[in-house]
Design a protein around this motif. Structure first.
Motif, PDB file in Angstrom:
ATOM      1  N   VAL A 174       7.530  40.145  56.007  1.00  0.00           N
ATOM      2  CA  VAL A 174       7.636  38.704  55.739  1.00  0.00           C
ATOM      3  C   VAL A 174       9.055  38.153  55.664  1.00  0.00           C
ATOM      4  N   ALA A 175      10.071  39.029  55.509  1.00  0.00           N
ATOM      5  CA  ALA A 175      11.434  38.525  55.281  1.00  0.00           C
ATOM      6  C   ALA A 175      11.912  37.609  56.396  1.00  0.00           C
ATOM      7  N   ALA A 176      11.622  37.926  57.650  1.00  0.00           N
ATOM      8  CA  ALA A 176      12.108  37.115  58.770  1.00  0.00           C
ATOM      9  C   ALA A 176      11.496  35.722  58.779  1.00  0.00           C
ATOM     10  N   HIS A 177      10.304  35.579  58.205  1.00  0.00           N
ATOM     11  CA  HIS A 177       9.630  34.278  58.220  1.00  0.00           C
ATOM     12  C   HIS A 177      10.278  33.283  57.259  1.00  0.00           C
TER      13      HIS A 177
ATOM     14  N   ARG B 256       7.671  25.808  52.633  1.00  0.00           N
ATOM     15  CA  ARG B 256       7.895  26.542  51.384  1.00  0.00           C
ATOM     16  C   ARG B 256       7.200  27.890  51.456  1.00  0.00           C
ATOM     17  N   VAL B 257       7.811  28.899  50.864  1.00  0.00           N
ATOM     18  CA  VAL B 257       7.269  30.254  50.851  1.00  0.00           C
ATOM     19  C   VAL B 257       7.348  30.804  49.438  1.00  0.00           C
ATOM     20  N   THR B 258       6.223  31.325  48.938  1.00  0.00           N
ATOM     21  CA  THR B 258       6.209  32.040  47.657  1.00  0.00           C
ATOM     22  C   THR B 258       5.254  33.213  47.778  1.00  0.00           C
ATOM     23  N   ALA B 259       5.211  34.023  46.723  1.00  0.00           N
ATOM     24  CA  ALA B 259       4.138  34.996  46.602  1.00  0.00           C
ATOM     25  C   ALA B 259       2.858  34.249  46.215  1.00  0.00           C
ATOM     26  N   TYR B 260       1.733  34.957  46.232  1.00  0.00           N
ATOM     27  CA  TYR B 260       0.441  34.339  45.935  1.00  0.00           C
ATOM     28  C   TYR B 260       0.378  33.782  44.519  1.00  0.00           C
TER      29      TYR B 260
ATOM     30  N   ILE C 169       1.891  36.757  50.075  1.00  0.00           N
ATOM     31  CA  ILE C 169       2.699  35.631  50.531  1.00  0.00           C
ATOM     32  C   ILE C 169       1.817  34.421  50.774  1.00  0.00           C
ATOM     33  N   VAL C 170       2.350  33.262  50.420  1.00  0.00           N
ATOM     34  CA  VAL C 170       1.755  31.976  50.757  1.00  0.00           C
ATOM     35  C   VAL C 170       2.861  31.127  51.365  1.00  0.00           C
ATOM     36  N   ALA C 171       2.650  30.669  52.584  1.00  0.00           N
ATOM     37  CA  ALA C 171       3.595  29.777  53.247  1.00  0.00           C
ATOM     38  C   ALA C 171       2.862  28.482  53.592  1.00  0.00           C
ATOM     39  N   THR C 172       3.519  27.361  53.327  1.00  0.00           N
ATOM     40  CA  THR C 172       2.889  26.061  53.573  1.00  0.00           C
ATOM     41  C   THR C 172       3.906  25.080  54.146  1.00  0.00           C
ATOM     42  N   ASN C 173       3.412  23.880  54.447  1.00  0.00           N
ATOM     43  CA  ASN C 173       4.300  22.829  54.923  1.00  0.00           C
ATOM     44  C   ASN C 173       5.107  22.196  53.787  1.00  0.00           C
ATOM     45  N   GLY C 174       4.998  22.736  52.596  1.00  0.00           N
ATOM     46  CA  GLY C 174       5.790  22.276  51.468  1.00  0.00           C
ATOM     47  C   GLY C 174       5.091  21.208  50.660  1.00  0.00           C
ATOM     48  N   VAL C 175       4.739  20.117  51.286  1.00  0.00           N
ATOM     49  CA  VAL C 175       4.115  19.012  50.567  1.00  0.00           C
ATOM     50  C   VAL C 175       2.771  19.412  49.965  1.00  0.00           C
ATOM     51  N   LEU C 176       2.092  20.381  50.571  1.00  0.00           N
ATOM     52  CA  LEU C 176       0.779  20.820  50.083  1.00  0.00           C
ATOM     53  C   LEU C 176       0.848  22.138  49.309  1.00  0.00           C
TER      54      LEU C 176
END
Length: 286
Positions: free
Chosen positions: A228-231, A241-245, A256-263
């Motif tokens: 996941v580091a490259a993402h 935005r990227v965080t753990a679950y 990992i959870v990746a989103t468009n940030g606003v959501l």
């Protein structure tokens, strides 16, 4: 084994010029592509099972060796953490490498696999390259330098979507079995019922679709730092935005959870991981 920091502050300010590091990462991807494509869908590919029952091919090993060889020559003071040969050197500046992410696809001749290359500085991924040579696509980004992909005529800058309603969002997840193994099958069902569309697009590609503004959510379990580091720099520089679950800013928590940030917060709440801890949520198991 040294790896990226457990406490990954992806929002921490960074002062420095990463232009040369990004250029090197792109050259590493060029070298990796040449090695991996030479054996892709080739007869007689050597395939073995690792101790964890996952597959490794001769191309995985050769690709990581090629990357490490260039780094040893050009960045001898930097550390390296790769899937196939582990970690060596400092973690202050650490290259994190997955030579072939999606080996199961690679060995079957399915073109949805990628080489992942990241540079973490003080534990934070600051440079990322995702290269999918079998489909002629590449994405890259670095803190302060934006996120990009190869276009028909020139590189195109990436931006996440502005979708702000869960019912209009598109989501990608690795597999039903993966969420079930993590004890999060009920959360997955809530997710799929809440969004407009859900699909499993593969390993690295969904994060790049997110950075391109084509998806709003990607979630996985049982992932290592090199998965996941490259993402992280690519998604962040595209505005996501990227965080753990569990909502922590870490790539070392095996999720990992990746989103468009606003959501992002809305998705965490839906999954039972945000401050609202959605209805029916269970405690984190992984």
């Amino acid at each position: 084994m040294p790896a990226a920091s457990d406490e990954l502050d992806v929002a921490a300010p960074f002062e420095g010029d990463l232009t040369d590091d990004l250029a090197l990462a792109l050259r590493l991807a060029d070298a990796a592509d040449a090695v991996s494509m030479a054996r892709f869908d080739a007869p007689g590919l050597d395939i073995r099972l690792k101790a964890d029952a996952s597959h490794v091919t001769e191309a995985d090993l050769a690709t990581e060796r090629a990357i490490r060889g260039i780094l040893a020559a050009e960045r001898p003071g930097d550390g390296v953490f790769g899937e196939e040969f582990g970690a060596e050197g400092t973690t202050a500046r650490q290259w994190i490498v997955d030579p072939i992410d999606g080996t199961a696809n690679y060995l079957k001749g399915i073109p949805m696999w990628a080489t992942l290359i990241a540079l973490a500085i003080d534990g934070v991924p600051r440079v990322g390259v995702v290269s999918q040579p079998a489909i002629g696509r590449r994405w890259w980004g670095a803190t302060g330098l934006g996120a990009w992909t190869n276009g028909a005529d020139a590189p195109r800058r990436l931006a996440v979507s502005a979708v702000s309603d869960l019912s209009a969002a598109s989501a990608s997840f690795q597999s039903i079995g993966q969420w079930d193994d993590a004890g999060e099958l009920d959360a997955l069902l809530r997710l799929t019922r809440a969004v407009w569309r859900d699909r499993g697009y593969g390993d690295a590609w969904p994060y790049m679709l997110l950075a391109e503004g084509r998806l709003e959510f990607v979630g996985e379990f049982d992932v290592k730092e090199y998965d996941v580091a490259a993402h992280v720099p690519i998604v962040r520089e595209a505005g996501g935005r990227v965080t753990a679950y569990d909502g922590e800013d870490s790539i070392a928590r095996r999720s990992i959870v990746a989103t468009n940030g606003v959501l992002h917060d809305a998705f965490l709440d839906l999954l039972g991981r945000g401050t609202g801890r959605g209805a029916g949520a269970t405690e984190q198991t992984g």
